[in-house]
Motif scaffolding. Sequence first.
Motif, PDB file in Angstrom:
ATOM      1  N   VAL A  87      11.254 -14.069   3.276  1.00 31.66           N
ATOM      2  CA  VAL A  87      12.608 -14.262   3.791  1.00 31.66           C
ATOM      3  C   VAL A  87      13.551 -14.183   2.599  1.00 31.66           C
ATOM      4  CG1 VAL A  87      14.162 -15.916   4.890  1.00 31.66           C
ATOM      5  CG2 VAL A  87      11.778 -15.794   5.629  1.00 31.66           C
ATOM      6  N   SER A  88      14.518 -13.255   2.644  1.00 33.60           N
ATOM      7  CA  SER A  88      15.409 -13.076   1.492  1.00 33.60           C
ATOM      8  C   SER A  88      16.859 -13.295   1.877  1.00 33.60           C
ATOM      9  CB  SER A  88      15.284 -11.653   0.932  1.00 33.60           C
ATOM     10  OG  SER A  88      14.146 -11.523   0.138  1.00 33.60           O
ATOM     11  N   GLY A  89      17.613 -13.832   0.933  1.00 33.82           N
ATOM     12  CA  GLY A  89      19.033 -14.064   1.160  1.00 33.82           C
ATOM     13  C   GLY A  89      19.892 -13.318   0.172  1.00 33.82           C
ATOM     14  N   ALA A 136      24.239 -22.036  -3.905  1.00 36.17           N
ATOM     15  CA  ALA A 136      22.820 -22.378  -4.030  1.00 36.17           C
ATOM     16  C   ALA A 136      22.415 -23.348  -2.913  1.00 36.17           C
ATOM     17  CB  ALA A 136      22.534 -22.989  -5.395  1.00 36.17           C
ATOM     18  N   GLU A 137      23.289 -24.317  -2.608  1.00 30.66           N
ATOM     19  CA  GLU A 137      22.979 -25.317  -1.585  1.00 30.66           C
ATOM     20  C   GLU A 137      22.773 -24.625  -0.237  1.00 30.66           C
ATOM     21  OE1 GLU A 137      25.964 -25.614  -3.509  1.00 30.66           O
ATOM     22  OE2 GLU A 137      24.606 -26.560  -4.954  1.00 30.66           O
ATOM     23  N   ASP A 168      15.207 -22.101   3.250  1.00 35.56           N
ATOM     24  CA  ASP A 168      13.967 -22.862   3.075  1.00 35.56           C
ATOM     25  C   ASP A 168      13.289 -23.252   4.392  1.00 35.56           C
ATOM     26  OD1 ASP A 168      14.489 -22.504   0.459  1.00 35.56           O
ATOM     27  OD2 ASP A 168      14.718 -24.613  -0.089  1.00 35.56           O
ATOM     28  N   PRO A 169      14.057 -23.816   5.355  1.00 35.15           N
ATOM     29  CA  PRO A 169      13.385 -24.196   6.608  1.00 35.15           C
ATOM     30  C   PRO A 169      12.802 -22.987   7.335  1.00 35.15           C
ATOM     31  CG  PRO A 169      15.599 -25.156   6.474  1.00 35.15           C
ATOM     32  CD  PRO A 169      15.479 -24.200   5.344  1.00 35.15           C
ATOM     33  N   LEU A 170      13.501 -21.859   7.312  1.00 30.14           N
ATOM     34  CA  LEU A 170      13.008 -20.654   7.971  1.00 30.14           C
ATOM     35  C   LEU A 170      11.735 -20.166   7.282  1.00 30.14           C
ATOM     36  CD1 LEU A 170      13.408 -18.494  10.139  1.00 30.14           C
ATOM     37  CD2 LEU A 170      14.905 -17.254   8.558  1.00 30.14           C
ATOM     38  N   ALA A 196       7.371 -16.552   1.662  1.00 29.02           N
ATOM     39  CA  ALA A 196       7.969 -16.722   0.340  1.00 29.02           C
ATOM     40  C   ALA A 196       9.465 -16.445   0.461  1.00 29.02           C
ATOM     41  CB  ALA A 196       7.337 -15.747  -0.645  1.00 29.02           C
ATOM     42  N   VAL A 197      10.243 -16.934  -0.499  1.00 32.96           N
ATOM     43  CA  VAL A 197      11.681 -16.702  -0.478  1.00 32.96           C
ATOM     44  C   VAL A 197      12.060 -15.710  -1.572  1.00 32.96           C
ATOM     45  CG1 VAL A 197      13.979 -17.749  -0.621  1.00 32.96           C
ATOM     46  CG2 VAL A 197      12.091 -19.028   0.405  1.00 32.96           C
ATOM     47  N   GLY A 198      12.862 -14.727  -1.195  1.00 31.61           N
ATOM     48  CA  GLY A 198      13.373 -13.744  -2.141  1.00 31.61           C
ATOM     49  C   GLY A 198      14.885 -13.720  -2.099  1.00 31.61           C
ATOM     50  N   ALA A 199      15.478 -12.849  -2.922  1.00 27.51           N
ATOM     51  CA  ALA A 199      16.938 -12.777  -2.987  1.00 27.51           C
ATOM     52  C   ALA A 199      17.373 -11.398  -3.457  1.00 27.51           C
ATOM     53  CB  ALA A 199      17.471 -13.848  -3.934  1.00 27.51           C
TER      54      ALA A 199
END
Lengths: 254, 314
Positions: free
Chosen positions: B197-199, B206-207, B214-216, B223-226
């Motif tokens: 999941v990327s934002g 950042a908040e 994070d919850p998703l 994993a989280v990407g950006a």
Amino acid sequence: MKVLVPIKRVLDYNLKVRVKPDGSGVDLSNLKMSINPFCEIAVEEAVRMKEGGGGHAKDAATEVVAVSIGPEQAQETIRNALAIGADRGILVKAEGEVEPLAVAKLLKAVVDAEKPSLVILGKQAIDDDSNQVGQMLAALLDWPQATFASKIVLHDGKASVTREVDGGLQTIDVELPAIVTTDLRLNEPRYASLPNIMKAKKKPIDVKTPADFGVDVSPRLRVIKTVEPPKRQGGAKVKTAAELVGKLKEAGIF
Amino acid sequence: MAVLVVAEHDNSTLKDATHKLVTAARAMSGDVDVLVAGAKSGDVAAAAAKIAGVRKVLHADAASLDKQLAEPMEALIVPLMAQYDAALFPATTTGKNAAPRVAAKLDVMQLSGVIAVESADTFVRPIYAGNALITVKDEQSKKVLTVQATAFKPAGEGGAAPIESIAVPGGPFKSTFVREELAKSDRPELTAAKRVVSGGRALGSAEEFHRVLDPLADKLGAAVGASRAAVDAGYAPNDYQVGQTGKVVAPELYVAIGISGAIQHLAGMKDSKVIVAINKDEDAPIFQIADIGLVADYKVAVPELMAELTKAGI
Ligand SMILES: Cc1cc2nc3c(=O)[nH]c(=O)nc-3n(C[C@H](O)[C@H](O)[C@H](O)COP(=O)(O)OP(=O)(O)OC[C@H]3O[C@@H](n4cnc5c(N)ncnc54)[C@H](O)[C@@H]3O)c2cc1C
Ligand SMILES: Nc1ncnc2c1ncn2[C@@H]1O[C@H](COP(=O)(O)O)[C@@H](O)[C@H]1O
């Protein structure tokens, strides 16, 4: 301290290349060329070492020399660097694609002649996406290297360099002379002001050829085919989150 | 022909990229050895010996190899290459750092980011942020490659290769490790994760980035990407960046939230199996490659998606 900054002229990052229909390469004709963004960051950092700023003391660098290997038009790329604040330029004139190993060998010859204490390169040229020249140059010179830099602190004949690595950030000390390659977060390059662009026109550019350095630039690798990547069948849209989850189920994700 | 695969590891865990490189190496030759270079890395060598299809494991263990810095890696690998025709490094920051030094010392050109092995001397790699693929013939007597692990299937387990301890050149070296700040996370590692999941810039802080993503990610086990824009703005750390000049991922599911889809970003994720995009601009380029697009404000869409996933028992 003298700082050498190798810069590459590449297709502007906003543009997308076209693959020639006969598979013989990419078509760059009539497309805008610019300084490789990572090289621009390298020039900015070197100039800050000279002017002070970005954590560097004024006159940490005494001279900034920009060097490019490429066609006659790479002079324009060198002028970009001079407009940011480099003092002079060196063009090593070479037509066609020069492979990273040959670039590194030419840069070694330039380093042997210029004797800089620091060479700052981009981490990667955004055309060939090689990510090699800095490391190769370091090996040829037997110098230490700090790649993918997001922070450089000069002190006591050393550079403390924070590197962007896969797991986060890593700081290493390298003894000077050293090679540093830049990552995106090192700095934000300035826009050159008009007066500085005018001044840059008067700064000297020395023109050389690979033969002057006795370096053979003939390619080692043979590109036998260039193709476009397979196209994705995208474009489908859903109206609601419920539909989205339905599609994910259909696709076998859940 | 003998091929040396340089293992990716952190002294305690052998990374899956190594298994994928073994697959690439096996497409070149039947004689594939794995080099584990590290400090107190015995567990890693033992794990490497279990990869199916590996002939033997070379284990170089010394304090100087703790962080696998480029100079000690060069000093170790260059002499080893007398016995090998090719060295394969993972296209990770560790591999990319060391491989070109080895190539230059051997006076050979390196191939970067190889995504396919057509034969023992013919390889495919992307250029221009993946907008062109070149097939390259490498007829040099020694070959040095960095390999995009995500493009290969991992070799299986079940091997029992012998482990040979090898001598480590002593130095001194002109670079020293000072410190590192490594991200700690219970989530899967970005390049190996099955779901990501990327934002992007849209998240705004950042908040907000963490509040939304994070919850998703936790719900999906992702994993989280950006995007670069999100990293540059400090919403996410540098090691989250997906793209041409960040990490390359190819998960089963990639969810892009508030990311426009610049070519540099696409270069890092367009080989994902299913791409989902949530963006409020229906003309955002990300929709051209997304399998499932939702034109919506993420502030509304993500909570709805969370609720629908819960409803579906996920
Ligand atoms: C040398 C170089 C290397 C680069 N390397 C990389 C790289 O490795 N990876 C990378 O990602 N980029 C890279 N880039 C940057 C790239 O060109 C883009 O600038 C970047 O990817 C844009 O990030 P973004 O999509 O988050 O931001 P933007 O392009 O600003 O897009 C934000 C998107 O969010 C949408 N949006 C806004 N508000 C909302 C809302 N409330 N709800 C839903 N959607 C909303 C907007 O419609 C827009 O499409 C590189 C650039 C250069 C020059
Ligand atoms: N033709 C060139 N002339 C000058 N510098 C170059 C050239 N090619 C590469 N470089 C330098 O090496 C860096 C990395 O390039 P590469 O290894 O090709 O991805 C670039 O950012 C430049 O600093």
